[in-house]
Design an enzyme around this catalytic site. Sequence first.
Site, PDB file in Angstrom:
ATOM      1  N   HIS A  37       0.880  -1.170   0.000  1.00 26.74           N
ATOM      2  CA  HIS A  37       0.000   0.000   0.000  1.00 26.74           C
ATOM      3  C   HIS A  37       0.915   1.216   0.000  1.00 26.74           C
ATOM      4  O   HIS A  37       1.925   1.249   0.729  1.00 26.74           O
ATOM      5  CB  HIS A  37      -0.889   0.020   1.243  1.00 26.74           C
ATOM      6  CG  HIS A  37      -1.485   1.375   1.543  1.00 26.74           C
ATOM      7  ND1 HIS A  37      -2.559   1.873   0.854  1.00 26.74           N
ATOM      8  CD2 HIS A  37      -1.130   2.324   2.447  1.00 26.74           C
ATOM      9  CE1 HIS A  37      -2.851   3.083   1.324  1.00 26.74           C
ATOM     10  NE2 HIS A  37      -2.000   3.374   2.295  1.00 26.74           N
ATOM     11  N   CYS A 107      -4.742   2.237  -4.564  1.00 28.77           N
ATOM     12  CA  CYS A 107      -3.927   3.289  -3.957  1.00 28.77           C
ATOM     13  C   CYS A 107      -2.629   3.518  -4.728  1.00 28.77           C
ATOM     14  O   CYS A 107      -2.135   4.643  -4.803  1.00 28.77           O
ATOM     15  CB  CYS A 107      -3.610   2.935  -2.513  1.00 28.77           C
ATOM     16  SG  CYS A 107      -2.715   1.371  -2.341  1.00 28.77           S
TER      17      CYS A 107
END
Length: 530
Positions: A37, A107
Amino acid sequence: MNEQGASVELYIYDLTKGLASLLSPAILGRQIEGVWHTAVVVYQTEYFFGAGGITNCTPGSTQLGAPYRVERLGETFVPYQMFLEYIHALGTTTYTPSSYNLLEHNCNHFSEEVAQFLCGAHIPKHIVAQPEELLPSAHSALQGLLDSMLPRQQTVYTNGGLRHNRQDSPDYLTLNTQIEEARVASQELDARRSSLAEKLARKQRRRDKRRRKLRDAGDSEPDDMAEAVEAVPSAGEELSRAGPSSAALALDADERRQDELRKRERDPPIVYTDIDGMQEFEKLSKALEGMELTAEERQSVDELQQYLVQGEGSWVLGDDFLAFVGRLLAGGSEAVRVALLRCLAAAALRDDVSLVLHQDRRHHALLNYAHSVDTLSAPEQHALALFMCNLFENISSSEWLLYISEWDHNGQPLSNIRATTKVCVHCTLSSDLELRELGTALMHNVATKEVKTVVFDEVCVELAMALLQLLQWAPAEEQLWRGVRALARFAQHSSDVPQLIAMIGPDPAAFRGTSPRVDEQIDLIMKQIK
């Protein structure tokens, strides 16, 4: 004096906190280092995208804790207020909560796009490509891997999306809410403190400036002023150690915007507001009649009509709009290209056009085309110069023309300001008087733009050389005034320009008596030479 840009960093998190490396061979049949992430940290704030849309927070304050790794992406000179407008536009168009997709729109795609916008940098390719490398068939296993490693009552970000493994108890929710309220209150207090410190620091700078003026004039400073000046540095020094808060940066950006507006009143740009968007769109529609368009391309034409003719906001222009513009500029007929550029010249007068321009960060279709100005037909050159002149109608779009972040174009580095400079020089020195009119207007706009000195470091001499060549031709008063005014500004921006004027000529003083406004600019130039 060069000014530093804002640092841009990439925060990389392993959602499994190292367990993926240990357990992935048994569960996935292959080893992976982590499940990634990412977030972009700029202006002392962390920005990321997930199932809840675009979110920002204090760097490293998410439930994921400290990042696994931090990579420096570079520096950005994008004004803070413009960046906020850009993020808001992404949040209402491309990166809405409903658009989140674990495989195709997560993301990491957000981080890649924002990094490109801020400083032309890329995030590591293996992070963006991880979903493709794992293949769709492995994602159920990957989800099982995450479930086996994460506590059942923990709320976690799964590749940017918020996921609850089990419903939290009411007591836990109440406590969590209270903690969040306390955190927000603390952040607001920190923002107010930082804002106050920033205000005190600005007062100090103003007082220092007054002290220098008094000293240069040979006057002494009153004791109470000296005491006030000595009382302020502690706040400024504290601010420099901690770094400005987002609130302070926003305040500073607003002040710079107000300064620019005041400067604009003194140095209004030369723009061409008599262009009619409705008429130009009709010409484009007629030019497109003999051209086969896909359904997506017809959609882009409809979007342009909504924006330019019906007056809708820039949100109506989809993500593929500028890619469509690039295809027309590369493969359309001359009539199509000219009509399209004139439509863009009309659109350039809109105050939200910068949000459209930022979509070009990936393909650079507009400025790659602009850089080929010397190969274009005369009508195309006219339409291109008109479009670029009109971009100076608004602060944010004019700043876009002067960005210094580079990309590769046919094996050579190119930037916005480099492409703008080439158009300036080519048009200013054209034998076509109409094109020279547009070129000197664009040169004037660039020179009188309030920008960081670093922007002009590499192009001042090139622009000044073109202006000196223009003076050799003894142009009419309007073009002469634009030329000497631009030359006066470039002489202020770069110490090389006065030397260039003195060595190459012609002597600006030879044009005295043309008009009072020309004489005024000549006086400014001669002060720099002496």
